[in-house]
Design an enzyme around this catalytic site. Sequence first.
Site, PDB file in Angstrom:
ATOM      1  N   CYS A   1       6.065   9.291  -3.835  1.00  0.00           N
ATOM      2  CA  CYS A   1       5.711  10.588  -4.771  1.00  0.00           C
ATOM      3  C   CYS A   1       5.323  11.880  -4.378  1.00  0.00           C
ATOM      4  O   CYS A   1       5.060  11.768  -2.912  1.00  0.00           O
ATOM      5  CB  CYS A   1       3.937   9.916  -4.889  1.00  0.00           C
TER       6      CYS A   1
ATOM      7  N   CYS B   1       1.593  13.777  -4.088  1.00  0.00           N
ATOM      8  CA  CYS B   1       0.673  13.132  -3.161  1.00  0.00           C
ATOM      9  C   CYS B   1       0.533  11.830  -2.919  1.00  0.00           C
ATOM     10  O   CYS B   1       1.918  11.683  -1.449  1.00  0.00           O
ATOM     11  CB  CYS B   1      -0.687  12.691  -4.130  1.00  0.00           C
ATOM     12  N   SER B   2       0.856  10.682  -3.425  1.00  0.00           N
ATOM     13  CA  SER B   2       0.553   9.068  -2.514  1.00  0.00           C
ATOM     14  C   SER B   2       0.314   7.809  -3.299  1.00  0.00           C
ATOM     15  O   SER B   2       0.565   6.749  -3.233  1.00  0.00           O
ATOM     16  CB  SER B   2      -0.278   9.318  -1.356  1.00  0.00           C
ATOM     17  N   CYS B   3       1.305   8.227  -4.936  1.00  0.00           N
ATOM     18  CA  CYS B   3       1.204   7.048  -5.657  1.00  0.00           C
ATOM     19  C   CYS B   3       1.683   6.275  -5.228  1.00  0.00           C
ATOM     20  O   CYS B   3       2.830   6.120  -4.351  1.00  0.00           O
ATOM     21  CB  CYS B   3       1.456   7.995  -6.840  1.00  0.00           C
TER      22      CYS B   3
END
Lengths: 211, 218
Positions: free
Chosen positions: A112, A115-117
Amino acid sequence: MAHSAEDDHHHHHENSELPETDLRVRTLESLLVEKGYVEPAALDRLVETYETKIGPRNGARVVAKAWSDAAYHDWLMEDATAAIASLGYTGRQGEHMMAVENTSEVHNMVVCTLCSCYPWSVLGLPPTWYKSPAYRSRAVIDPRGVLAEFGLDIPETTEVRVWDSTAEIRYLVIPRRPQGTDGLDEEALADLVTRDSMIGTGLPLLPGTIS
Amino acid sequence: MNGAADVGGMMGFGAISHPADEPNFHHDWERRAFAVTLAMGATASWTLDESRFARETLPPVVYYSSSYYQIWEKALEKLMLDRGLLTGRELATGIVESRKPVARTLAAEDVDKVLARGAPTERASGASARFKLGDKVRAKNMHPFTHTRLPRYLRGHVGEIVHVHGVHVFPDSNAHGKGEDPQWLYAVRFSARELWGKDRPAGDTVSADCWEPYLETV
């Protein structure tokens, strides 16, 4: 406090703000509790859930079943959300799932960049490296360099497919079933499926390498 | 926006530290920052997209010098300050001075149910999809000052529709209190050479999920 500072320096490469951050978070939490916005027991329950209940073992069971059961495999590739929900793995950060399968021609890896999906419902919370600017920036422009750092040498004839999780679709890599696993049942197969193999930055363990 | 969070293709962050058996949380405050962020999310005081925008609007120098859960904590403060749920003085003193109500609070006995339900973003389709599998599309050259999930490294490039995900909440709208405005969502595959130049391996690709307003016909 001394232990904490040393710990930070040696292991986490974070910054000098940590004691302040610790105090700030305590202050914020106590304000929110006193305002009635958050319930302390709910906070504990949230942490406990992701520390003890929801983790990569969920995803490993999905992969092991896909390796063992052709009908399940086909369902997973067709409708991953439903096939994964049938094993009881649903909800937050796994609401909409896609399974992407490694073959001799294709190696998939997930990132991702924004962000940090990450598919929490099947893999738990993302590891720190997955959330790091280093991984997020490099996975799309130099995936083979990243994979080499993780110890994976992908042949030039294999297509590297990177999936950037820019929406609410969460990707689960289905690694290739290792050789020599014909007699293993799903539980034994699940033991071979590592977290990183389901992100695409690792391979499953080989039988005989675990006790 | 072209914010610090949009790092795809940037250089200079160094090697990827990936220790084995790393714990989920390195400090107790990370547990607490994680939990209060999720619990405040459950009060419905903002959308997931608004919380992402709060993180990506942190100044780049702050974003890059903060650890992951520091970013969460700073964004949570910002979301609450913006909505009058918290004041700077309360943060400084630790003394509650206001109690603006929230829509709901998360009870411990509801945590499992709330997590298991999640927050699906797929919505019923109204208009028919403009693109179909195999279509060639170009990611628009667009640079909104507002929230978008089209990374900079894809803009202006041509890819192929490889999956149609259905109609999903549109972050570009939902991050700014303008409603869900659901749009068709597609997985679009770009060749590494299209994105990064001719010296990349011929077969390698990067796919990303793109809402229809991000795409134009080639």
